[in-house]
Design a protein around this motif. Structure first.
Motif, PDB file in Angstrom:
ATOM      1  N   SER A 269       0.873  -1.167   0.000  1.00 30.11           N
ATOM      2  CA  SER A 269       0.000   0.000   0.000  1.00 30.11           C
ATOM      3  C   SER A 269       0.917   1.225   0.000  1.00 30.11           C
ATOM      4  CB  SER A 269      -0.894   0.001   1.239  1.00 30.11           C
ATOM      5  OG  SER A 269      -1.487   1.269   1.383  1.00 30.11           O
TER       6      SER A 269
ATOM      7  N   VAL B 228      -8.309   8.206  -3.926  1.00 33.02           N
ATOM      8  CA  VAL B 228      -8.090   7.350  -2.761  1.00 33.02           C
ATOM      9  C   VAL B 228      -7.087   8.004  -1.814  1.00 33.02           C
ATOM     10  CG1 VAL B 228      -8.630   5.128  -3.874  1.00 33.02           C
ATOM     11  CG2 VAL B 228      -6.324   6.107  -4.079  1.00 33.02           C
TER      12      VAL B 228
ATOM     13  N   ILE C 172      -3.074   3.666  -2.225  1.00 30.60           N
ATOM     14  CA  ILE C 172      -3.265   2.804  -3.386  1.00 30.60           C
ATOM     15  C   ILE C 172      -2.552   1.485  -3.131  1.00 30.60           C
ATOM     16  CG2 ILE C 172      -1.298   3.865  -4.606  1.00 30.60           C
ATOM     17  CD1 ILE C 172      -2.815   3.316  -7.230  1.00 30.60           C
TER      18      ILE C 172
ATOM     19  N   ARG D 267      -8.900  -4.106  -0.818  1.00 24.98           N
ATOM     20  CA  ARG D 267      -8.071  -4.420  -1.982  1.00 24.98           C
ATOM     21  C   ARG D 267      -8.920  -4.915  -3.144  1.00 24.98           C
ATOM     22  NH1 ARG D 267      -4.550  -8.407  -0.924  1.00 24.98           N
ATOM     23  NH2 ARG D 267      -5.042  -8.898   1.243  1.00 24.98           N
TER      24      ARG D 267
ATOM     25  N   GLN E 150     -10.631  -1.909  -4.635  1.00 24.48           N
ATOM     26  CA  GLN E 150      -9.796  -1.149  -5.588  1.00 24.48           C
ATOM     27  C   GLN E 150      -9.720  -1.867  -6.934  1.00 24.48           C
ATOM     28  OE1 GLN E 150      -5.782   0.490  -4.530  1.00 24.48           O
ATOM     29  NE2 GLN E 150      -5.134  -0.538  -6.426  1.00 24.48           N
TER      30      GLN E 150
END
Lengths: 571, 571
Positions: free
Chosen positions: B246, B269, B272, B341, B344
């Protein structure tokens, strides 16, 4: 008489070749953690072992070693040191000279005849790979019905080494960087693969617990168990990366009877000096007080080394093999005393009845001045101010297959035959320390006799000259003489020993001294001749000879894959 | 409209190829001591640097990298990750698939066209060589006169990595031994080649003083200096050996606009997630209090890692770049939270106006079950119970040059198209953990559409499933969907995103989940598809596709030298 004997020996050899057995080995070569001196380190092993398996054969046998490279990303080549490879120059295992490197995942078959009895060795011949642990002994016995000129009850191989804790990649990175980082003295001496680093010397421990473990059985002392009253033939082999060694057995004399596969007129010593690439057979009788064990030791000579002695047990049966001798290990000789080492060199002569007389004269004389130099800021070793490099296409392939069209494959200008004898002061740092790099080679007329004078000199350090053991591939040479100072072409040849010179494949050049050799260029192929100190060769201290290339048979495709041989193989 | 746009884009591409410049690099690759995280270690460098030089080019340019292997005994190959190598499959740099390894001393010329703008990377593709430090960024800009669908003031490449203190040889030795020795968690995370190991954690020091030196400028934090008010495009690239990361910038939002060379429908965000082999462009505006610096951090997700976060400075000009932010670095997300996750992954869609619609249906569906297995006591990774191995002759050579006569060069039996969907329990350790090794490959009909379902499962450890980032060479694929649990061929395809799927070359497979991809087999060559975790690929987690091999042009001789190509090259 000598001629008759030679004829008989040749005859025996011929019969043996006809009758020789095939000895087939399958070896897997990989990296594994080993603790040869109690310090855990990634070492290169053969079938899980370092030293690798001993090759035991009889004169005339054919050895086949089927070698699989399981090193992952690292290539491989193995040289069969002392085996002349008559008719099989492609099996000499010298990367860049006789073959392309063996790729990871590949299997390569070395095939050759061991045509003479004696003590030999094998080891990696690629970069500085040898000192990662890839080495072993070769012992070739006489044919059935042939007896040796000395008697013994038992026959044992003992291979001597020095050992570094850093990887070959770390060492090579230092040697090839500017500023130069010298590899330094080895951390340990190994006897038959076992040494003992003092873990308390790691005042501070490594990242991992157990990196140095004095109780690891891998580093328990090597033990040679002897039966009282019996005589042992010990086949000593030195494969050191750097160190010249003295070997001795506490309280026991040793009689030298063989050197590099040739019988020596026996002489008895308390300790024997042995240089990297040499082998000796010594006879030792177990005739001391059998109620205790004795030390076998190696110690460094010719360098003011910090490396502690190597220790092993000469164990009288039935004492416990691991029982320490009650005495302190005997001290080795003074590291800087050249005289006893020169004396031993001079003492080694061919055994009566086993003399191969050298040709009375030579056709060519080449003088090799050994110097340390600077090239573009990098430290290198040179011969006649030329520092050796390897071409992309190995010489054997370039010469044999290009059919006279090898001009672009390596420097065609012949390298120098000597140096400026009149003006060069071998006792001082050179005024001009520059040298050049080249991959040019010495082309020898087939079947001619060549004299080589190895001339030592001062290094880049004031009042310093190092001992260099030079090893010739594909031949034995006669050792005609040793001398101190600068070789004098007018007077020194008169002192050559042409009566009973020993034949060898490796010979020391003592500091500020010279060594004179003679050989017959009768083995078709391309052959390396170099200092056997791993870092010195890496830094350019070598040359290559070619002779009779047109007589070389068809090269196996397995030797190819580099340089001009990246194409489809057509059978 | 979309068709028109595609046409225009193709047209622009064609013009650029015609007008593209040649960018010629000369790289020397060698081992050198580096201290990227303050701990001195032998690393592989390019022209003295690790990460290597960033390749900066414009769409349509031709890149020539003339690479000299100065690694001594180790071979080399470099993959240009994300570059499809259209018309130049021999430049893909995948050892064993598209070329023989580059030998020490050799120079190899990679030559290829960068036909799409975007963010890519290069790295070693040989054994586990990548994690020795051989990697760098590729940044391809749009043609002159073409504008991108977002605005920024400055463009910066940041490459993220994890870092081990052990050598690749040490790691590989453990992975290929029985008992298995896992490489463990990395010691550090690097941001643009810089990290910081806590020297006091070496409670005990290494053999050498100065091995860990916190004041070494090589490990001062990476600093990105920003001008207040300006917008920065940060091209993030992850090349980690193991870690899913991350990335975040303290106090700043980031807008994702590009992934693997494709424009993303923007979303914003706080952090990421980025997996090894992925690239993202994010836009960040320097709009916070400019009187101080901020932390940029990476932290490990998906593994319960001991690796501390990677730290760098987001430096507001004119503050001192090395001034530490006054705050503690922000904590990363929970390592075991899969939902954010997965969220995303699902959020990444093609940008409106830049959608390449996938074919509505596919010609072939292959399901790849990812499992950890035991083979002869060794731990391996497998796909459909087949653990991948490389043949001696690279596929591209074997297929192209053998003219249908490649039977003996690799296993000709097609590998399985799936696994036992009905009986296999992906949530448990398999009843039978055995697998087989094979070098067989998937032959794809040219120009057909292929669906790949990557199915994750439990490892050899109870209640454990790992995240695998899979990377496809030679193509981009559409990401049709992600799901939890076992993929159901009857219901899950109905949920595919066929409207605006992103195209990528690397995609994660989340734990106990599946990922569905579609691609068109329109690039003649042989292409690897594999988990981008270095140790997983080393342990067999990959496959190879072939398509249109008969359309491949003449292979350069420099790609040869192994397997069936150890012979004279005839032009």
């Amino acid at each position: 008489m000598i001629k008759l004997l030679t004829f008989l020996l040749l005859l025996i050899g011929a019969i043996e070749i006809a009758e020789g057995r095939i000895r087939h080995y399958k070896w897997d070569v990989k990296y594994e953690y080993k603790s040869p001196d109690c310090v855990k380190k990634l070492a290169i092993t053969i079938n899980g072992r370092s030293p690798g398996p001993t090759i035991l054969a009889q004169q005339g046998d054919t050895i086949i070693v089927e070698l699989t490279n399981s090193l992952g990303m690292e290539n491989l080549a193995i040289h069969w040191h002392g085996i002349r490879q008559i008719g099989t120059p492609w099996s000499d295992g010298t990367e860049g000279v006789t073959q392309c490197p063996i790729l990871p995942g590949d299997t390569f078959s070395y095939r050759f005849v061991v045509d003479r009895p004696g003590t030999y060795m094998y080891h990696a011949h690629y970069g500085m790979q040898r000192q990662a642990g890839l080495y072993g002994s070769i012992r070739v016995s006489v044919p059935d019905g042939v007896s040796e000129p000395f008697a013994y009850d038992y026959d044992r191989s003992i291979i001597l080494n020095d050992w570094y804790h850093k990887s070959t990649y770390e060492q090579a990175a230092g040697l090839s960087s500017d500023p130069f980082v010298w590899v330094g003295e080895p951390q340990s001496l190994l006897i038959q693969g076992k040494g003992r680093f003092n873990c308390s010397k790691l005042t501070t421990l490594n990242l991992e617990p157990g990196v140095c473990n004095a109780t690891n059985p891998e580093c328990s002392p090597y033990t040679l168990t002897v039966v009282p009253g019996k005589t042992y033939r010990l086949r000593l082999t030195s494969i050191t990366a750097l160190s010249a060694l003295s070997f001795q057995i506490e309280g026991h004399n040793m009689t030298v009877v063989e050197a590099d596969g040739h019988y020596v007129e026996p002489f008895t010593v308390k300790n024997i000096f042995i240089y990297s690439g040499e082998t000796y057979s010594i006879l030792v009788k177990a005739e001391q007080d059998p109620s205790r064990n004795y030390w076998m030791t190696t110690s460094v000579v010719s360098r003011n080394s910090t490396t502690p002695p190597g220790l092993a047990h000469f164990n009288y049966y039935p004492n416990h093999p691991q029982r320490s001798p009650p005495t302190d290990p005997p001290a080795g000789p003074l590291w800087d005393a050249v005289e006893p080492r020169l004396a031993q060199s001079l003492a080694i002569k061919a055994r009566q009845g086993y003399i191969y007389p050298p040709p009375a004269t030579s056709d060519r004389i080449i003088v090799f001045l050994n110097t340390q130099n600077k090239i573009d800021g990098y430290t290198r070793w040179s011969v006649n101010n030329v520092s050796f490099t390897l071409p992309e296409t190995p010489y054997l392939i370039a010469l044999k297959e290009s059919r006279g069209n090898a001009q672009h494959l390596f420097d065609q200008k012949p390298p120098p035959e000597g140096y400026n004898f009149t003006s060069y002061d071998i006792y001082s740092v050179a005024n001009n320390t520059n040298a050049t790099k080249s991959d040019s080679i010495y082309r020898l007329k087939f079947n001619t006799t060549v004299d080589i004078i190895l001339q030592n000199a001062n290094t880049l350090t004031n009042n310093n000259s190092e001992t260099h053991p030079w090893h010739l591939h594909g031949h034995d040479f006669w050792v005609l003489g040793y001398g101190e100072g600068k070789f004098d072409i007018n007077s020194d040849p008169a002192r050559y020993n042409l009566v009973d010179p020993i034949m060898k494949n490796t010979v020391p050049v003592h500091r500020y001294g010279w060594t004179a050799l003679r050989f017959v260029a009768d083995n078709p192929g391309a052959w390396a001749f170099h200092c056997h100190i791993e870092s010195h060769l890496y830094m350019g201290m070598g040359v290559v000879f070619e002779e009779g290339i047109e007589k070389v048979g068809k090269l196996p495709s397995q030797n190819m894959g580099c340089g001009i041989t990246k194409g489809f193989w057509k059978p």
